[in-house]
Scaffold this motif. Structure first.
Motif, short mmCIF file in Angstrom:
data_model
loop_
_atom_site.label_atom_id
_atom_site.label_comp_id
_atom_site.label_asym_id
_atom_site.label_seq_id
_atom_site.Cartn_x
_atom_site.Cartn_y
_atom_site.Cartn_z
N GLN A 1 0.83 -1.19 0.00
CA GLN A 1 0.00 0.00 0.00
C GLN A 1 0.87 1.25 0.00
O GLN A 1 0.57 2.24 -0.69
N PHE A 2 1.98 1.20 0.74
CA PHE A 2 2.92 2.32 0.75
C PHE A 2 3.51 2.54 -0.63
O PHE A 2 3.60 3.68 -1.11
N VAL A 3 3.93 1.46 -1.29
CA VAL A 3 4.51 1.56 -2.63
C VAL A 3 3.51 2.19 -3.60
O VAL A 3 3.85 3.08 -4.38
N GLU A 4 2.26 1.73 -3.55
CA GLU A 4 1.25 2.28 -4.47
C GLU A 4 1.05 3.78 -4.22
O GLU A 4 0.95 4.57 -5.16
N ARG A 5 1.00 4.18 -2.95
CA ARG A 5 0.85 5.61 -2.65
C ARG A 5 2.01 6.42 -3.20
O ARG A 5 1.82 7.50 -3.76
N ARG A 6 3.22 5.90 -3.03
CA ARG A 6 4.39 6.61 -3.55
C ARG A 6 4.30 6.76 -5.05
O ARG A 6 4.63 7.79 -5.62
N ARG A 7 3.89 5.71 -5.73
CA ARG A 7 3.78 5.76 -7.20
C ARG A 7 2.69 6.73 -7.63
O ARG A 7 2.88 7.51 -8.58
N LEU A 8 1.57 6.72 -6.94
CA LEU A 8 0.48 7.62 -7.30
C LEU A 8 0.85 9.08 -7.00
O LEU A 8 0.50 9.98 -7.78
N ASP A 9 1.56 9.32 -5.92
CA ASP A 9 2.01 10.68 -5.61
C ASP A 9 2.99 11.17 -6.68
O ASP A 9 2.95 12.34 -7.10
N ALA A 10 3.87 10.27 -7.12
CA ALA A 10 4.82 10.65 -8.17
C ALA A 10 4.08 10.96 -9.47
O ALA A 10 4.41 11.92 -10.18
N ALA A 11 3.07 10.15 -9.79
CA ALA A 11 2.28 10.40 -11.00
C ALA A 11 1.55 11.73 -10.91
O ALA A 11 1.48 12.48 -11.90
N ALA A 12 1.02 12.06 -9.73
CA ALA A 12 0.32 13.33 -9.56
C ALA A 12 1.26 14.50 -9.83
O ALA A 12 0.88 15.49 -10.48
N ARG A 13 2.50 14.41 -9.35
CA ARG A 13 3.46 15.49 -9.59
C ARG A 13 3.75 15.63 -11.08
O ARG A 13 3.86 16.75 -11.60
N LEU A 14 3.89 14.50 -11.77
CA LEU A 14 4.16 14.56 -13.21
C LEU A 14 2.98 15.15 -13.97
O LEU A 14 3.16 15.89 -14.94
N LEU A 15 1.78 14.83 -13.53
CA LEU A 15 0.59 15.41 -14.18
C LEU A 15 0.52 16.91 -13.96
O LEU A 15 0.11 17.67 -14.85
N GLU A 16 0.94 17.36 -12.77
CA GLU A 16 0.92 18.79 -12.46
C GLU A 16 1.98 19.56 -13.23
O GLU A 16 1.76 20.69 -13.67
N LEU A 17 3.15 18.95 -13.40
CA LEU A 17 4.32 19.71 -13.86
C LEU A 17 4.72 19.45 -15.30
O LEU A 17 5.61 20.13 -15.81
N THR A 18 4.11 18.47 -15.95
CA THR A 18 4.50 18.16 -17.33
C THR A 18 3.27 18.05 -18.22
O THR A 18 2.13 17.98 -17.74
N THR A 19 3.51 18.00 -19.51
CA THR A 19 2.44 17.78 -20.49
C THR A 19 2.53 16.39 -21.11
O THR A 19 1.94 16.13 -22.16
N ARG A 20 3.25 15.50 -20.48
CA ARG A 20 3.45 14.16 -21.03
C ARG A 20 2.13 13.38 -21.05
O ARG A 20 1.24 13.59 -20.23
N PRO A 21 1.98 12.44 -21.98
CA PRO A 21 0.76 11.62 -22.05
C PRO A 21 0.56 10.82 -20.77
O PRO A 21 1.52 10.41 -20.10
N VAL A 22 -0.69 10.59 -20.45
CA VAL A 22 -1.02 9.86 -19.21
C VAL A 22 -0.39 8.47 -19.21
O VAL A 22 0.12 8.01 -18.18
N ALA A 23 -0.39 7.78 -20.34
CA ALA A 23 0.19 6.43 -20.40
C ALA A 23 1.67 6.46 -20.08
O ALA A 23 2.19 5.56 -19.39
N ALA A 24 2.38 7.47 -20.57
CA ALA A 24 3.82 7.58 -20.29
C ALA A 24 4.06 7.87 -18.82
O ALA A 24 5.00 7.34 -18.21
#
Length: 273
Positions: free
Chosen positions: A213-236
């Motif tokens: 559960q900790f690993v998943e949260r870390r991954r989702l938090d990292a994805a949220a930062r990338l969504l906020e700060l980049t224009t990269r495709p969601v799949a990437a």
């Protein structure tokens, strides 16, 4: 700039606007005495040898020492050598809780970090020294940020704060460095030199959630930062955060944030869009 302390003509008192960091490797006879101390905090992290800090306080390898402003500074090499990193600094207000360490003498505080935390403190303070001499205009702030990292690592070892086992700290750092990799319980347990069952029990006991559960949260938090700060495709972004299935990523992201990745980016995302 350094100024002579008028109360102690032989002592040099640092004048520090925000931060003065450095590294000393001193032999026998090295000593500093400042009766009135300094107006800043002084952090010292011993790499090798032993320092004597007065009042029967010593700093051996791996020991991290903090001296409060206005405290008598009477320190030097205890035996043949004292190799240490140091930082004179004025803390930001939000750093003050990080400076509540156990006291070993009036105005002198100490921690004895575990091996992994001591290594991270050394690395962060070394960066503080390196950035301070940088030609970059941002050098001072980079140095200050590195000092904050050192203090945060110290806080993980503070018995007055919530502590994590040093072996779990290694696993957590491994997670943050390898989000795209295999972060199964077996891998993390091996990183911590623990059995799977012991690792899972200790992790849940100290962190409060199961490892996966900790690993998943870390991954989702990292994805949220990338969504906020980049224009990269969601799949990437999903792949970068360690999700091999974009649909599964979108489902878990919605459960975590209340929004699909696209909605999250639209509402909270980058101004670049």
């Amino acid at each position: 700039m350094n100024l002579r302390d008028p109360a102690e003509p032989d002592a040099v008192t640092p004048t520090v606007r925000r931060l003065l960091a450095g590294e000393f490797d001193e032999g026998p006879g090295y000593a500093t005495y400042r009766r009135r101390g300094t107006t800043d905090w002084l952090l010292m992290h011993t790499l090798d040898g032993v320092g004597a800090l007065g009042s029967g306080v010593f700093a051996g390898p791996g020991i991290t020492t903090l001296i409060r402003p206005g405290t008598l500074q009477d320190y030097g090499t205890a035996h043949d050598r004292w190799h240490f990193l140091f930082a004179h600094f004025h803390p930001r207000p939000d750093w003050l809780p990080l400076l509540e360490w156990p006291s070993v003498a009036p105005g002198i505080l100490q921690l004895q970090p575990g091996p992994h935390a001591a290594e991270q403190i050394t690395r962060a303070l070394s960066e503080a020294v390196r950035y301070q001499d940088s030609v970059l205009s941002q050098g001072e702030l980079l140095s200050y940020n590195a000092l904050e990292a050192a203090l945060l690592w110290c806080d993980t070892q503070n018995p007055k704060a919530a502590q994590l086992d040093d072996r779990l700290l290694r696993a957590i750092e491994y997670v943050d460095r390898n989000l795209r990799g295999d972060l199964s319980i077996a891998v993390l347990a091996r990183t911590s030199n623990l059995s799977v069952s012991r690792f899972a029990h200790l992790f849940r006991q100290q962190v409060g959630v199961p490892p996966q559960q900790f690993v998943e949260r870390r991954r989702l938090d990292a994805a949220a930062r990338l969504l906020e700060l980049t224009t990269r495709p969601v799949a990437a972004i999903a792949a970068d955060a360690g999700f091999t299935n974009p649909l599964y990523f979108s489902t878990r992201f919605r459960a975590h944030t209340g929004h699909s990745p696209t909605q999250y980016r639209r509402q909270l995302g980058s101004a670049l869009l």
